[in-house]
Write an enzyme that holds these catalytic residues in place. Structure first.
Site, PDB file in Angstrom:
ATOM      1  N   GLU A 216      -3.767  -0.209   8.178  1.00  0.00           N
ATOM      2  CA  GLU A 216      -2.600   0.221   8.951  1.00  0.00           C
ATOM      3  C   GLU A 216      -2.731  -0.345  10.345  1.00  0.00           C
ATOM      4  O   GLU A 216      -3.791  -0.226  10.967  1.00  0.00           O
ATOM      5  CB  GLU A 216      -2.514   1.745   9.098  1.00  0.00           C
ATOM      6  CG  GLU A 216      -2.102   2.491   7.877  1.00  0.00           C
ATOM      7  CD  GLU A 216      -1.972   3.999   8.152  1.00  0.00           C
ATOM      8  OE1 GLU A 216      -1.752   4.405   9.314  1.00  0.00           O
ATOM      9  OE2 GLU A 216      -2.125   4.757   7.185  1.00  0.00           O
TER      10      GLU A 216
ATOM     11  N   GLU B   8      -7.730   8.425   6.255  1.00  0.00           N
ATOM     12  CA  GLU B   8      -8.010   9.080   7.534  1.00  0.00           C
ATOM     13  C   GLU B   8      -8.517  10.516   7.381  1.00  0.00           C
ATOM     14  O   GLU B   8      -7.861  11.477   7.820  1.00  0.00           O
ATOM     15  CB  GLU B   8      -6.760   9.049   8.433  1.00  0.00           C
ATOM     16  CG  GLU B   8      -6.229   7.644   8.671  1.00  0.00           C
ATOM     17  CD  GLU B   8      -5.038   7.592   9.632  1.00  0.00           C
ATOM     18  OE1 GLU B   8      -4.502   8.656   9.975  1.00  0.00           O
ATOM     19  OE2 GLU B   8      -4.650   6.483  10.032  1.00  0.00           O
TER      20      GLU B   8
ATOM     21  N   HIS C  21      -3.084  10.849   0.832  1.00  0.00           N
ATOM     22  CA  HIS C  21      -2.532  10.620   2.168  1.00  0.00           C
ATOM     23  C   HIS C  21      -1.943  11.960   2.618  1.00  0.00           C
ATOM     24  O   HIS C  21      -0.750  12.075   2.894  1.00  0.00           O
ATOM     25  CB  HIS C  21      -1.499   9.492   2.150  1.00  0.00           C
ATOM     26  CG  HIS C  21      -1.255   8.867   3.496  1.00  0.00           C
ATOM     27  ND1 HIS C  21      -1.423   7.519   3.743  1.00  0.00           N
ATOM     28  CD2 HIS C  21      -0.856   9.394   4.676  1.00  0.00           C
ATOM     29  CE1 HIS C  21      -1.118   7.249   5.001  1.00  0.00           C
ATOM     30  NE2 HIS C  21      -0.765   8.380   5.598  1.00  0.00           N
TER      31      HIS C  21
ATOM     32  N   ARG D 141       0.852  -1.189   0.000  1.00  0.00           N
ATOM     33  CA  ARG D 141       0.000   0.000   0.000  1.00  0.00           C
ATOM     34  C   ARG D 141       0.888   1.238   0.000  1.00  0.00           C
ATOM     35  O   ARG D 141       1.707   1.412   0.907  1.00  0.00           O
ATOM     36  CB  ARG D 141      -0.898  -0.023   1.243  1.00  0.00           C
ATOM     37  CG  ARG D 141      -1.738   1.219   1.366  1.00  0.00           C
ATOM     38  CD  ARG D 141      -2.726   1.164   2.541  1.00  0.00           C
ATOM     39  NE  ARG D 141      -3.471   2.398   2.545  1.00  0.00           N
ATOM     40  CZ  ARG D 141      -3.566   3.233   3.573  1.00  0.00           C
ATOM     41  NH1 ARG D 141      -2.988   2.942   4.726  1.00  0.00           N
ATOM     42  NH2 ARG D 141      -4.249   4.349   3.463  1.00  0.00           N
TER      43      ARG D 141
ATOM     44  N   TYR E 269      -4.797   1.611  15.908  1.00  0.00           N
ATOM     45  CA  TYR E 269      -3.578   1.656  16.728  1.00  0.00           C
ATOM     46  C   TYR E 269      -3.854   1.433  18.207  1.00  0.00           C
ATOM     47  O   TYR E 269      -3.082   0.794  18.892  1.00  0.00           O
ATOM     48  CB  TYR E 269      -2.868   3.004  16.535  1.00  0.00           C
ATOM     49  CG  TYR E 269      -2.259   3.120  15.150  1.00  0.00           C
ATOM     50  CD1 TYR E 269      -0.995   2.619  14.893  1.00  0.00           C
ATOM     51  CD2 TYR E 269      -2.984   3.660  14.098  1.00  0.00           C
ATOM     52  CE1 TYR E 269      -0.440   2.676  13.622  1.00  0.00           C
ATOM     53  CE2 TYR E 269      -2.439   3.722  12.820  1.00  0.00           C
ATOM     54  CZ  TYR E 269      -1.168   3.226  12.589  1.00  0.00           C
ATOM     55  OH  TYR E 269      -0.631   3.268  11.332  1.00  0.00           O
TER      56      TYR E 269
ATOM     57  N   ASN F 227      -7.813   1.747   9.893  1.00  0.00           N
ATOM     58  CA  ASN F 227      -6.501   1.898  10.528  1.00  0.00           C
ATOM     59  C   ASN F 227      -6.715   1.852  12.032  1.00  0.00           C
ATOM     60  O   ASN F 227      -7.502   2.634  12.573  1.00  0.00           O
ATOM     61  CB  ASN F 227      -5.851   3.231  10.155  1.00  0.00           C
ATOM     62  CG  ASN F 227      -5.482   3.291   8.683  1.00  0.00           C
ATOM     63  OD1 ASN F 227      -5.540   2.290   7.978  1.00  0.00           O
ATOM     64  ND2 ASN F 227      -5.083   4.463   8.225  1.00  0.00           N
TER      65      ASN F 227
HETATM   66  O1  IFM Z   1       2.160   7.601  10.213  1.00  0.00           O
HETATM   67  C1  IFM Z   1       0.770   7.637  10.349  1.00  0.00           C
HETATM   68  C2  IFM Z   1       0.104   7.432   9.007  1.00  0.00           C
HETATM   69  O2  IFM Z   1       0.525   8.368   8.065  1.00  0.00           O
HETATM   70  C3  IFM Z   1      -1.393   7.558   9.149  1.00  0.00           C
HETATM   71  N1  IFM Z   1      -1.892   6.711  10.190  1.00  0.00           N
HETATM   72  C4  IFM Z   1      -1.222   6.747  11.468  1.00  0.00           C
HETATM   73  C5  IFM Z   1       0.271   6.557  11.279  1.00  0.00           C
HETATM   74  C6  IFM Z   1       0.992   6.586  12.642  1.00  0.00           C
HETATM   75  O3  IFM Z   1       0.745   7.781  13.308  1.00  0.00           O
END
Ligand code: IFM
Length: 457
Positions: A353, A173, A128, A84, A301, A299
């Site tokens: 992500e 995002e 992006h 990606r 985290y 995405n």
């Molecule tokens: O690095 C970023 C990415 O560009 C977008 N999503 C979160 C990642 C980590 O912060």
């Protein structure tokens, strides 16, 4: 925590599940003004005093623009199915409208062909975050005309490479672009207005829907979708005010995007909360935003815990924290995917992500990043848990292939499974990359007997 065994984890996924690694243009390419590229809002933002923690910028980054062949070899060596990447809009159309930059387009042409030659499926993202500065000078995402500029850009990119890319993501995002870019000012373009942020969010979503229609109308066969940053958001306590605050945060960051995309409405509670800051809509905007997608990218985290007073401190959670200060909470990914499946009629979903920044040390050519390895392994297991409960999961991509420019944090935060020595541009596989490669190899071992069986049948 220890990592689950490779092959038992791999067995929990269907054979056609797509495994990948992800990057974005501004974070790795460098070559900020090479071969006719125009400036982006991030080139401008990096020059603002105090905007980037280490006062760095994206002018060199990982120099991927010049080292792309070696980087593709590295990706191939990992054994992934998909890569990606994003296209830098100002590299291919420097002013964001009008003339195309042939040398910029040729770069992505070569990249896509290079991936295909190595047997890797290209997953392309159009936005992006690196909007051409020339469009920001005319109002950027707050300006409705940018919607139409984006649709033209999407069509131009698809005309050039759309015959060879497996998937096209419109935006990565949009919450980050809208809120961090236009409300808190932490990211480019660095504005401070909630009303502008919400108008920008609306235009991002509208441009997504119109771009999907335009790409399909021109015969683009790539699978089309959007990528959202989503988290489960819960209250710190059962107190009414904490619960109400968590509900509102969920509205602003999850439902504000998911509802229009999948239900054709904005959440009423958020509209009421915004009052005069709610965006201006034109007739049919919501219908366009709800244009059906082939996939949804997520995405993930960490989770978010909310208290009305803002007093909840992640350090009290008892969980490990990454170098970003984000709680390691893999079960939140399962929870999130189950909720999306339950509340929305989602198409196949990809984790586009997932990964973590930790302090790494390169010693004798090795980076023993046990925490990152465990983070990835446990989040893959969380995806398997969602799959086992009927969620339509189609793929998983690690963020990120390389250490890179982590936006306002600069180069200090390292998300890569491949270490980058920025002084020499030398790449070194971290233990997490070796783990991922071995994990993917167990899949090949699993596929071979069955292929043989199939041939014999
Ligand atoms: O690095 C970023 C990415 O560009 C977008 N999503 C979160 C990642 C980590 O912060």
């Amino acid at each position: 925590m220890t990592s689950p065994d490779h092959s038992s984890l791999q067995q929990r996924f269907p054979r056609d599940f797509v495994w990948g690694v992800a990057t974005s243009a501004f974070q790795i390419e460098g070559a900020a003004a090479a071969d006719g590229k125009g400036p982006s809002i991030w080139d401008t933002f990096c020059r603002r005093s105090g905007a980037i923690a280490d006062a760095s910028d994206g002018s060199v980054a990982c120099d991927h623009y010049h080292r792309w062949r070696d980087d593709l070899d590295l990706i191939a060596d990992l054994g992934v199915d998909a890569y990606r990447f994003s296209v830098s809009w100002p590299r291919v159309q420097p002013a964001g409208q009008g003339a195309w930059n042939e040398r910029g387009l040729a770069f992505y042409d070569r990249l896509v062909d290079g991936l295909l030659e190595r047997g890797i499926r290209p997953y392309l993202t159009l936005n992006h975050w690196d909007l051409p500065q020339a469009l920001q000078d005319r109002g950027g995402w707050a300006q409705r005309d940018t919607v139409h500029r984006f649709v033209d850009y999407a069509q131009g990119v698809a005309r050039r490479v759309g015959d060879r890319v497996a998937a096209i993501t419109t935006h990565n995002e949009p919450w980050v672009v809208a809120v961090l870019g236009h409300e808190t000012g932490l990211f480019a373009p660095g504005l401070h207005s909630r009303a502008t942020a919400m108008q920008a969010a609306h235009h991002l979503l509208l441009s997504h829907g119109l771009a999907l229609q335009a790409l399909r109308a021109q015969g683009c066969r790539s699978r089309l979708g959007i990528v959202l940053n989503l988290s489960p958001i819960g209250p710190a306590t059962a107190r009414e005010d904490d619960v109400a605050q968590a509900r509102l945060e969920d509205g602003r960051s999850v439902r504000w995007y998911m509802d229009p995309l999948f239900k054709g409405t904005y959440p009423q509670d958020v509209l009421e909360h915004l009052g005069a800051d709610a965006p201006t809509l034109e007739a049919d905007d919501l219908r366009h935003i709800a244009t059906p997608m082939d996939f949804l990218g997520v995405n993930y985290y960490t989770r978010s815990v909310v208290s009305a007073s803002g007093a909840w401190d992640v350090k009290t959670s008892g969980k490990a924290l990454t170098d970003m200060g984000w709680e390691v909470y893999p079960e939140g990914l399962t929870e999130l995917l189950l909720r999306l499946h339950r509340d929305y009629r989602v198409p196949p979903m990809y984790v586009k992500e997932n990964g973590a920044a930790f302090k790494d040390s390169l010693v004798d050519g090795r980076v023993h990043d046990r925490e990152r390895t465990e983070y990835i392994a446990h989040h893959i297991a969380a995806v398997a848990d969602a799959l086992a409960q009927g969620v339509p999961m189609a793929g998983y991509m690690v963020w990120s292939l390389l250490d890179n420019f982590e936006w306002a944090s600069g180069y200090d935060k390292r998300f890569g499974i491949v270490h980058v020595d920025y002084a020499t541009q030398r790449r070194t596989l971290k233990d997490s990359a070796r783990w991922y490669r071995d994990f993917l190899r167990t899949r090949q071992a699993r596929a071979e007997p069955s292929a043989a069986a199939g041939a014999g049948a």
